[in-house]
Design a protein around this motif. Structure first.
Motif, PDB file in Angstrom:
ATOM      1  N   ASN A  36       8.705  -4.067   6.654  1.00  0.00           N
ATOM      2  CA  ASN A  36       8.701  -3.239   7.859  1.00  0.00           C
ATOM      3  C   ASN A  36       8.063  -3.970   9.033  1.00  0.00           C
ATOM      4  OD1 ASN A  36       9.960  -0.798   7.002  1.00  0.00           O
ATOM      5  ND2 ASN A  36       8.130  -0.247   5.885  1.00  0.00           N
ATOM      6  N   ILE A  37       7.000  -4.729   8.763  1.00  0.00           N
ATOM      7  CA  ILE A  37       6.318  -5.468   9.826  1.00  0.00           C
ATOM      8  C   ILE A  37       7.226  -6.567  10.374  1.00  0.00           C
ATOM      9  CG2 ILE A  37       4.413  -7.068  10.287  1.00  0.00           C
ATOM     10  CD1 ILE A  37       2.714  -5.307   8.362  1.00  0.00           C
TER      11      ILE A  37
ATOM     12  N   ASP B  53       6.998  11.626   4.416  1.00  0.00           N
ATOM     13  CA  ASP B  53       7.151  10.847   3.184  1.00  0.00           C
ATOM     14  C   ASP B  53       6.620   9.433   3.391  1.00  0.00           C
ATOM     15  OD1 ASP B  53       9.674   8.847   3.564  1.00  0.00           O
ATOM     16  OD2 ASP B  53       9.970  10.694   4.706  1.00  0.00           O
ATOM     17  N   ALA B  54       6.326   8.766   2.290  1.00  0.00           N
ATOM     18  CA  ALA B  54       5.670   7.456   2.329  1.00  0.00           C
ATOM     19  C   ALA B  54       6.509   6.384   3.024  1.00  0.00           C
ATOM     20  CB  ALA B  54       5.328   7.014   0.909  1.00  0.00           C
ATOM     21  N   GLU B  55       7.807   6.351   2.762  1.00  0.00           N
ATOM     22  CA  GLU B  55       8.666   5.328   3.360  1.00  0.00           C
ATOM     23  C   GLU B  55       8.722   5.464   4.878  1.00  0.00           C
ATOM     24  OE1 GLU B  55      12.296   3.916   0.899  1.00  0.00           O
ATOM     25  OE2 GLU B  55      11.994   6.008   0.318  1.00  0.00           O
ATOM     26  N   THR B  56       8.855   6.700   5.347  1.00  0.00           N
ATOM     27  CA  THR B  56       8.888   6.946   6.793  1.00  0.00           C
ATOM     28  C   THR B  56       7.563   6.541   7.427  1.00  0.00           C
ATOM     29  OG1 THR B  56      10.438   8.774   6.508  1.00  0.00           O
ATOM     30  CG2 THR B  56       9.209   8.717   8.570  1.00  0.00           C
ATOM     31  N   HIS B  57       6.470   6.891   6.767  1.00  0.00           N
ATOM     32  CA  HIS B  57       5.143   6.522   7.262  1.00  0.00           C
ATOM     33  C   HIS B  57       5.045   5.019   7.488  1.00  0.00           C
ATOM     34  CE1 HIS B  57       1.085   4.898   6.590  1.00  0.00           C
ATOM     35  NE2 HIS B  57       0.657   5.958   7.243  1.00  0.00           N
ATOM     36  N   ASP B  58       5.386   4.240   6.476  1.00  0.00           N
ATOM     37  CA  ASP B  58       5.210   2.795   6.565  1.00  0.00           C
ATOM     38  C   ASP B  58       6.130   2.165   7.613  1.00  0.00           C
ATOM     39  OD1 ASP B  58       3.390   3.180   4.582  1.00  0.00           O
ATOM     40  OD2 ASP B  58       4.316   1.830   3.131  1.00  0.00           O
ATOM     41  N   GLU B  59       7.332   2.710   7.738  1.00  0.00           N
ATOM     42  CA  GLU B  59       8.270   2.195   8.738  1.00  0.00           C
ATOM     43  C   GLU B  59       7.739   2.441  10.147  1.00  0.00           C
ATOM     44  OE1 GLU B  59      12.820   3.039  10.321  1.00  0.00           O
ATOM     45  OE2 GLU B  59      12.233   3.748   8.339  1.00  0.00           O
TER      46      GLU B  59
ATOM     47  N   THR C 100      -7.701  16.803 -11.091  1.00  0.00           N
ATOM     48  CA  THR C 100      -8.475  16.247  -9.985  1.00  0.00           C
ATOM     49  C   THR C 100      -7.532  15.883  -8.835  1.00  0.00           C
ATOM     50  OG1 THR C 100     -10.141  15.341 -11.473  1.00  0.00           O
ATOM     51  CG2 THR C 100     -10.003  14.346  -9.307  1.00  0.00           C
ATOM     52  N   VAL C 101      -8.017  16.085  -7.606  1.00  0.00           N
ATOM     53  CA  VAL C 101      -7.287  15.630  -6.427  1.00  0.00           C
ATOM     54  C   VAL C 101      -7.758  14.213  -6.114  1.00  0.00           C
ATOM     55  CG1 VAL C 101      -6.897  15.952  -3.943  1.00  0.00           C
ATOM     56  CG2 VAL C 101      -6.948  17.935  -5.476  1.00  0.00           C
ATOM     57  N   VAL C 102      -6.807  13.287  -6.004  1.00  0.00           N
ATOM     58  CA  VAL C 102      -7.116  11.893  -5.667  1.00  0.00           C
ATOM     59  C   VAL C 102      -6.380  11.549  -4.379  1.00  0.00           C
ATOM     60  CG1 VAL C 102      -7.071   9.497  -6.457  1.00  0.00           C
ATOM     61  CG2 VAL C 102      -7.273  11.346  -8.137  1.00  0.00           C
ATOM     62  N   THR C 103      -7.104  10.943  -3.443  1.00  0.00           N
ATOM     63  CA  THR C 103      -6.473  10.577  -2.176  1.00  0.00           C
ATOM     64  C   THR C 103      -7.047   9.254  -1.687  1.00  0.00           C
ATOM     65  OG1 THR C 103      -5.906  11.394   0.051  1.00  0.00           O
ATOM     66  CG2 THR C 103      -8.134  11.839  -0.734  1.00  0.00           C
ATOM     67  N   ASP C 104      -6.403   8.690  -0.676  1.00  0.00           N
ATOM     68  CA  ASP C 104      -6.885   7.451  -0.083  1.00  0.00           C
ATOM     69  C   ASP C 104      -6.787   7.575   1.435  1.00  0.00           C
ATOM     70  OD1 ASP C 104      -4.088   7.273   0.234  1.00  0.00           O
ATOM     71  OD2 ASP C 104      -4.182   5.086   0.256  1.00  0.00           O
ATOM     72  N   VAL C 105      -7.185   6.531   2.150  1.00  0.00           N
ATOM     73  CA  VAL C 105      -7.134   6.575   3.614  1.00  0.00           C
ATOM     74  C   VAL C 105      -6.400   5.356   4.179  1.00  0.00           C
ATOM     75  CG1 VAL C 105      -9.261   7.932   3.785  1.00  0.00           C
ATOM     76  CG2 VAL C 105      -9.391   5.429   3.875  1.00  0.00           C
ATOM     77  N   GLY C 106      -5.638   4.658   3.342  1.00  0.00           N
ATOM     78  CA  GLY C 106      -5.027   3.398   3.723  1.00  0.00           C
ATOM     79  C   GLY C 106      -3.900   3.518   4.733  1.00  0.00           C
ATOM     80  N   SER C 107      -3.650   2.407   5.416  1.00  0.00           N
ATOM     81  CA  SER C 107      -2.638   2.363   6.468  1.00  0.00           C
ATOM     82  C   SER C 107      -1.233   2.093   5.941  1.00  0.00           C
ATOM     83  CB  SER C 107      -3.025   1.283   7.489  1.00  0.00           C
ATOM     84  OG  SER C 107      -2.188   1.323   8.605  1.00  0.00           O
ATOM     85  N   THR C 108      -1.106   1.877   4.631  1.00  0.00           N
ATOM     86  CA  THR C 108       0.218   1.795   4.002  1.00  0.00           C
ATOM     87  C   THR C 108       0.260   2.813   2.872  1.00  0.00           C
ATOM     88  OG1 THR C 108      -0.524   0.039   2.498  1.00  0.00           O
ATOM     89  CG2 THR C 108       0.520  -0.643   4.545  1.00  0.00           C
ATOM     90  N   LYS C 109       1.433   3.416   2.657  1.00  0.00           N
ATOM     91  CA  LYS C 109       1.490   4.529   1.725  1.00  0.00           C
ATOM     92  C   LYS C 109       2.526   4.380   0.618  1.00  0.00           C
ATOM     93  CE  LYS C 109      -1.308   6.477   1.953  1.00  0.00           C
ATOM     94  NZ  LYS C 109      -2.419   5.765   2.596  1.00  0.00           N
ATOM     95  N   TYR C 110       3.578   3.608   0.852  1.00  0.00           N
ATOM     96  CA  TYR C 110       4.682   3.596  -0.104  1.00  0.00           C
ATOM     97  C   TYR C 110       4.270   3.019  -1.454  1.00  0.00           C
ATOM     98  CZ  TYR C 110       9.249   2.729  -2.200  1.00  0.00           C
ATOM     99  OH  TYR C 110      10.318   2.709  -3.062  1.00  0.00           O
TER     100      TYR C 110
ATOM    101  N   PHE D  91      -2.212  13.305  -6.729  1.00  0.00           N
ATOM    102  CA  PHE D  91      -2.410  12.283  -5.710  1.00  0.00           C
ATOM    103  C   PHE D  91      -1.787  12.711  -4.395  1.00  0.00           C
ATOM    104  CE2 PHE D  91      -1.036   8.493  -3.322  1.00  0.00           C
ATOM    105  CZ  PHE D  91      -2.300   8.021  -3.008  1.00  0.00           C
ATOM    106  N   ILE D  92      -2.590  12.560  -3.334  1.00  0.00           N
ATOM    107  CA  ILE D  92      -2.142  12.844  -1.976  1.00  0.00           C
ATOM    108  C   ILE D  92      -2.419  11.603  -1.136  1.00  0.00           C
ATOM    109  CG2 ILE D  92      -2.433  14.303   0.059  1.00  0.00           C
ATOM    110  CD1 ILE D  92      -3.634  16.432  -1.948  1.00  0.00           C
ATOM    111  N   GLY D  93      -1.367  10.948  -0.691  1.00  0.00           N
ATOM    112  CA  GLY D  93      -1.563   9.802   0.191  1.00  0.00           C
ATOM    113  C   GLY D  93      -2.104  10.290   1.524  1.00  0.00           C
ATOM    114  N   GLY D  94      -3.182   9.686   1.972  1.00  0.00           N
ATOM    115  CA  GLY D  94      -3.793  10.111   3.234  1.00  0.00           C
ATOM    116  C   GLY D  94      -3.972   8.957   4.195  1.00  0.00           C
ATOM    117  N   HIS D  95      -3.806   9.234   5.473  1.00  0.00           N
ATOM    118  CA  HIS D  95      -4.038   8.207   6.496  1.00  0.00           C
ATOM    119  C   HIS D  95      -4.490   8.886   7.781  1.00  0.00           C
ATOM    120  CE1 HIS D  95      -2.399   4.834   9.287  1.00  0.00           C
ATOM    121  NE2 HIS D  95      -3.720   4.794   9.174  1.00  0.00           N
ATOM    122  N   PRO D  96      -5.800   8.899   8.026  1.00  0.00           N
ATOM    123  CA  PRO D  96      -6.279   9.449   9.305  1.00  0.00           C
ATOM    124  C   PRO D  96      -5.996   8.475  10.439  1.00  0.00           C
ATOM    125  CG  PRO D  96      -8.125   8.634   7.986  1.00  0.00           C
ATOM    126  CD  PRO D  96      -6.894   8.468   7.147  1.00  0.00           C
TER     127      PRO D  96
END
Length: 280
Positions: A241-242, A173-179, A89-99, A115-120
């Protein structure tokens, strides 16, 4: 069709908008929805975004599971339900934090889900299914993060679906996204909230502050109407990061304040000229 059955967990603005957008692609056979808020679920059904309401256990029927819930809720629901998901199964989310969510999925080594981290990078200060739009994602960037256990075939499949709703996939990548998001999304939200709080404090002694609020202030503080609980979850998950983002902003604000105190208007003008020419 790319997917047979999709379950949208959370039928708010983003979840319902995704369901409406997916409907237009005709790439999903059946879309079902789950929400602890029964009114939200009913509205999504009435809009035609979902084909039928679901129970949380219906995760077992889906080959695409989308968590459109606050980031902390996603973590807790996952702990309770991941065992129900079918293999591959493909599992994803839409959250604003990914790491942290990606880290969590990397611990499910004995469960073969993709799992695919997603953030529109789309949305509104408004919430709820009644504000949902099928074209919410058209021309907007949609961040995708491939987890360690995600098969490339399934990643490509979901990426095609995102392209079909008119969004522009950005793979990082997740770390870059959150930063980066701590500066481009989370810091503006904090500034919006606390600019309003500054006004609230000042108007206690002088009601004229409210009488003289203009369009500029309203435009700048539009984000302050956003759901506080959603943002508390984001602040928890991206705290370091914040804090770094706030320190960078404080440094620039302090420099401006110093120049203003010292009447260094040419220095301020040079800064503002560079800023006003910067292309976003």
């Amino acid at each position: 069709m790319l997917f047979d059955t999709t379950i949208i967990i959370g039928t708010g603005l983003i979840g319902t908008s995704l369901a409406l957008a997916f409907k237009e692609t005709k790439e999903i056979s059946t879309i079902i929805g789950y929400d602890i808020d029964n009114n939200s679920l009913k509205e999504a059904l009435k809009l035609g975004a979902i084909d039928e309401p679901a129970k949380i256990s219906d995760i077992s029927k889906a080959d695409l599971i989308i968590f459109a819930t606050p980031v902390e809720s996603t973590k807790s629901i996952l702990h309770d339900t991941i065992s129900l998901a079918k293999e591959n199964t493909v599992v994803t989310d839409v959250g604003s934090t990914k790491y942290k969510i990606t880290q969590l999925f990397d611990t499910f080594k004995n469960k073969r889900v993709n799992f695919i981290g997603g953030h529109p990078l789309a949305g509104s200060e408004k919430s709820g299914p009644l504000n949902a739009k099928a074209d919410l994602f058209k021309g907007k960037k949609y961040i995708l993060i491939k987890s360690a256990n995600c098969d490339q075939v399934y990643f490509n499949k979901f990426e095609r679906l995102i392209t079909k709703i008119g969004a522009i996939p950005i793979i990082i990548d997740a770390e870059t996204h959150d930063e980066i998001l701590s500066i481009t999304s989370h810091l503006p939200q904090i500034i919006s909230y606390y600019l309003v709080k500054t006004l609230m404090n000042l108007k206690e002694d002088n009601e004229n502050y409210l009488k003289l609020v203009g369009a500029g202030f309203k435009d700048t503080t539009r984000l302050s109407k956003s759901d506080p609980q959603m943002w508390i979850d984001i602040f928890k998950q991206n705290k370091e990061n914040i804090l770094h983002a706030i320190e960078n902003f404080e440094k620039e604000l302090t420099a401006f304040k110093k120049n203003l105190i010292e009447d260094k208007y040419n220095e301020i003008k040079d800064d503002l000229s560079k800023i006003s020419k910067f292309e976003l």
